[in-house]
Enzyme design. Structure first.
Site, PDB file in Angstrom:
ATOM      1  N   LYS A 179       0.750  -1.187  -0.116  1.00 14.88           N
ATOM      2  CA  LYS A 179      -0.086   0.037  -0.046  1.00 14.88           C
ATOM      3  C   LYS A 179       0.687   0.985  -0.036  1.00 14.88           C
ATOM      4  O   LYS A 179       2.016   1.493   0.951  1.00 14.88           O
ATOM      5  CB  LYS A 179      -0.853   0.397   1.225  1.00 14.88           C
ATOM      6  CG  LYS A 179      -2.241  -1.120   1.151  1.00 14.88           C
ATOM      7  CD  LYS A 179      -2.900  -1.185   1.584  1.00 14.88           C
ATOM      8  CE  LYS A 179      -4.275  -2.110   2.292  1.00 14.88           C
ATOM      9  NZ  LYS A 179      -4.711  -1.838   1.392  1.00 14.88           N
ATOM     10  N   GLU A 213     -13.125  -3.307   9.084  1.00 14.96           N
ATOM     11  CA  GLU A 213     -13.689  -3.414   7.683  1.00 14.96           C
ATOM     12  C   GLU A 213     -15.304  -3.591   8.266  1.00 14.96           C
ATOM     13  O   GLU A 213     -15.259  -3.530   9.264  1.00 14.96           O
ATOM     14  CB  GLU A 213     -13.182  -4.876   7.191  1.00 14.96           C
ATOM     15  CG  GLU A 213     -11.644  -4.726   7.084  1.00 14.96           C
ATOM     16  CD  GLU A 213     -11.608  -6.512   6.590  1.00 14.96           C
ATOM     17  OE1 GLU A 213     -11.452  -6.444   5.265  1.00 14.96           O
ATOM     18  OE2 GLU A 213     -11.583  -7.178   7.142  1.00 14.96           O
ATOM     19  N   ASP A 232      -6.103 -14.362  10.629  1.00 14.17           N
ATOM     20  CA  ASP A 232      -6.209 -13.443   8.872  1.00 14.17           C
ATOM     21  C   ASP A 232      -5.296 -12.502   8.982  1.00 14.17           C
ATOM     22  O   ASP A 232      -4.855 -11.939   8.045  1.00 14.17           O
ATOM     23  CB  ASP A 232      -7.529 -13.601   9.093  1.00 14.17           C
ATOM     24  CG  ASP A 232      -8.191 -13.243   7.775  1.00 14.17           C
ATOM     25  OD1 ASP A 232      -7.176 -14.042   6.069  1.00 14.17           O
ATOM     26  OD2 ASP A 232      -8.696 -12.259   7.557  1.00 14.17           O
ATOM     27  N   HIS A 237      -1.186  -8.238   9.095  1.00 13.84           N
ATOM     28  CA  HIS A 237      -0.896  -7.228   8.257  1.00 13.84           C
ATOM     29  C   HIS A 237      -1.004  -6.513   9.729  1.00 13.84           C
ATOM     30  O   HIS A 237      -0.024  -4.906  10.028  1.00 13.84           O
ATOM     31  CB  HIS A 237      -2.380  -6.495   7.350  1.00 13.84           C
ATOM     32  CG  HIS A 237      -2.564  -7.717   6.439  1.00 13.84           C
ATOM     33  ND1 HIS A 237      -2.121  -8.121   5.901  1.00 13.84           N
ATOM     34  CD2 HIS A 237      -4.230  -8.523   6.706  1.00 13.84           C
ATOM     35  CE1 HIS A 237      -2.555  -8.984   5.087  1.00 13.84           C
ATOM     36  NE2 HIS A 237      -3.996  -8.193   5.058  1.00 13.84           N
TER      37      HIS A 237
HETATM   38  C1  BG6 Z   1      -6.988 -10.217   3.648  1.00 13.02           C
HETATM   39  C2  BG6 Z   1      -7.642 -10.950   4.573  1.00 13.02           C
HETATM   40  O1  BG6 Z   1      -5.379 -10.130   4.002  1.00 13.02           O
HETATM   41  O2  BG6 Z   1      -6.682  -8.213   3.506  1.00 13.02           O
HETATM   42  C3  BG6 Z   1      -9.316 -11.002   4.810  1.00 13.02           C
HETATM   43  O3  BG6 Z   1      -7.489 -12.176   3.731  1.00 13.02           O
HETATM   44  C4  BG6 Z   1      -9.422  -8.716   4.803  1.00 13.02           C
HETATM   45  O4  BG6 Z   1      -9.773 -10.941   5.564  1.00 13.02           O
HETATM   46  C5  BG6 Z   1      -8.175  -7.998   3.613  1.00 13.02           C
HETATM   47  O5  BG6 Z   1     -10.612  -8.507   4.089  1.00 13.02           O
HETATM   48  C6  BG6 Z   1      -8.492  -6.827   4.594  1.00 13.02           C
HETATM   49  O6  BG6 Z   1      -7.675  -6.666   2.871  1.00 13.02           O
HETATM   50  P1  BG6 Z   1      -7.636  -4.761   2.670  1.00 13.02           P
HETATM   51  O7  BG6 Z   1      -6.366  -4.122   1.308  1.00 13.02           O
HETATM   52  O8  BG6 Z   1      -9.340  -4.717   1.878  1.00 13.02           O
HETATM   53  O9  BG6 Z   1      -7.987  -4.161   4.079  1.00 13.02           O
END
Ligand code: BG6
Length: 486
Positions: A179, A213, A232, A237
């Site tokens: 990102k 989210e 996850d 992340h």
């Molecule tokens: C993914 C997860 O790695 O990242 C998902 O497995 C999640 O559950 C997604 O929704 C979120 O990514 P972003 O870029 O939309 O924040």
């Protein structure tokens, strides 16, 4: 000049390929970043999928690209790069020879194998690639997070990959690292003396890293219920963002130097064992609620199950036990079906050490640096300034605001595009090394084990809210609160 490559997409019909990889490659092509003699080889299991692939990919692009990005003429040229292959990864039959044929005339150039398939078949896939003589000196393999289910399974996967590829040819993707603002975070930290000398527990009160989210299970019920938010989102992340925020300055931006600093952070995370888990972590699961004025179902309804102990929300108070961060909390939070979609890092500074003004000027708020990764990308610094509309001294919070999406209007950042091009150019600075995977699981595993042993049940929160009330209490106990996205 762009490097020519061949990229085999195992799992070519899957969600990841159609939603993220093909659009990212199309964008790269549109921007002139792909050599036009490159080949993209999506692998389909069924002949019917292979026959309709090109049309399906076009439909997927129309859905997943922004309105002004898709163009028929460009698609016509891009689709020439697609060489659809039909084969069953788990059956090394004659269909693999088709792939061998495809490569027989192009032996020297970069060859990328993207394993967008379940980890259970990684090993079989690499084994057959090796048997068929498809792995050569310029071959690279790309795998996605979460790598494994715990330290042990991650290690098994990594050991198997290592049988066929050297570590420098293994690219483990965490798309958050691609990102734009995440990279900007490094630029901000290591190219400005201003922040670097105010980047420690002496100046900062606490740091929040939140990824909220609004989506629920999407079409991944089976996978998600096995995985949960800790594996996850947190294991990868959130911990990666934490590393970039907390690490020491590497002496260069080489992949190795960045990795060494990130590992030190992961290894300095204070382990959470036993009741410390109850005290410092809140896990939650959403029930039906109103999200943007629409009633959305709860987790169990989406899952079509009577019960589940899987968490869709986690909030953590973590500590990094080193000289720079001793005693200062990092609050991490992520959840599905929350009130707003937002990924944000908030650096809350301490109050000024001495108040020179009297009460009448209003409250002197501490400075705050807010780095927003999405939905829009911005960096904001909240400062105290004098109100301009009166002679009397009154203070107010004012913002220095760098909204990157406004400044660079035509610049469309796409994490996958960035990362795929890095694989082509063999630049692994934004990828995860095996040792990072191990260190992250080493911190996460005992927490998940404790939940399992204690038969811990997640606390319920209504969809469309900011998570369970216990997550607010976690900060309230420290006289703090979450900075929820506005
Ligand atoms: C993914 C997860 O790695 O990242 C998902 O497995 C999640 O559950 C997604 O929704 C979120 O990514 P972003 O870029 O939309 O924040």
């Amino acid at each position: 000049m762009a490097t020519s490559f061949d990229m085999v997409l195992f799992g070519g019909t899957g969600d990841l390929a159609l939603r993220k990889l093909i659009p990212a490659l199309y964008r790269a092509f549109k921007d002139g970043d792909l050599a036009e003699d490159s080949r993209i080889l999506p692998v389909c299991r069924q002949q019917a999928d292979a026959d309709s692939y090109v049309e399906n990919a076009r439909e997927a692009l129309k859905i997943h690209l922004k309105a002004d990005e898709y163009c028929d003429t460009l698609w016509g040229r891009f689709s020439q790069l697609l060489w659809v292959v039909c084969l069953d990864i788990t059956a090394p039959d004659e269909h693999w020879d088709l792939l061998v044929d495809v490569f027989s005339s192009v032996t020297e150039r970069v060859r990328i194998f993207y394993l967008a398939v379940p980890p259970a078949i990684f090993s079989r896939c690499c084994e057959t690639l090796s048997e068929k003589g498809l792995i050569h000196a310029h071959s690279r393999v790309v795998v996605e997070k979460p790598l494994g289910y715990n330290a042990e399974t991650a290690n098994e996967i990594n050991t198997k990959l290592a049988l066929y590829f050297p570590e420098e040819s293994i690219f483990r993707i965490d798309h958050y690292l691609g990102k734009e603002t995440v990279q900007n975070l490094l630029a901000l930290r290591f190219s400005n003396v201003l922040f670097e000398c105010l980047w420690d527990a002496k100046s900062i009160d606490h740091i929040q890293i939140s990824i909220s989210e609004t989506v629920g299970l999407e079409n991944r019920a089976g996978f998600y219920d096995e995985t949960g938010a800790m594996r996850d989102m947190v294991q990868n992340h959130l911990l990666q963002l934490l590393c970039l925020i907390a690490m020491e300055s590497p002496n260069s931006m080489s992949a190795r130097n960045i990795r060494l600093e990130k590992i030190k952070v992961l290894e300095s995370l204070r382990p959470m064992v036993g009741t410390a888990v109850d005290k410092h972590i809140v896990r939650g699961q959403y029930v039906a609620g109103n999200l943007n004025q629409v009633l959305v179902p709860g987790y169990l309804e989406e899952l079509k199950a009577a019960n589940s102990g899987t968490e869709t929300f986690v909030a953590i108070k973590a500590h990094i036990d080193n000289w720079r961060w001793a005693g200062m909390p990092f609050y991490l939070r992520t959840g599905k079906r929350m009130e707003k979609r937002c990924a944000e890092i908030v650096i809350q500074y301490k109050k000024v050490s001495h108040q020179v003004y009297g009460q009448q000027v209003g409250e002197v708020l501490p400075n705050r640096l807010v780095i927003r990764l999405q939905p829009e990308e911005s960096i904001k610094l909240v400062l105290m300034a004098k109100k301009m509309d009166s002679l009397a001294i009154k203070l107010q919070a004012a913002e220095l605001n760098l909204t990157l999406s406004d400044t660079y209007d035509s610049f469309k950042s796409d994490a996958y595009k960035r990362l795929l091009l890095d694989v082509v150019e063999n630049n692994s600075a934004l990828f995860i090394h095996r040792e990072e995977v191990n260190a992250a699981w080493a911190w996460v595993d005992p927490i998940i084990d404790y939940w399992r042993q204690a038969k811990d049940q997640p606390q319920l929160y209504r969809a469309g809210t900011w998570g369970p009330t216990a997550a607010d209490e976690l900060l309230a106990r420290d006289n703090r609160h979450w900075f929820n996205a506005q």
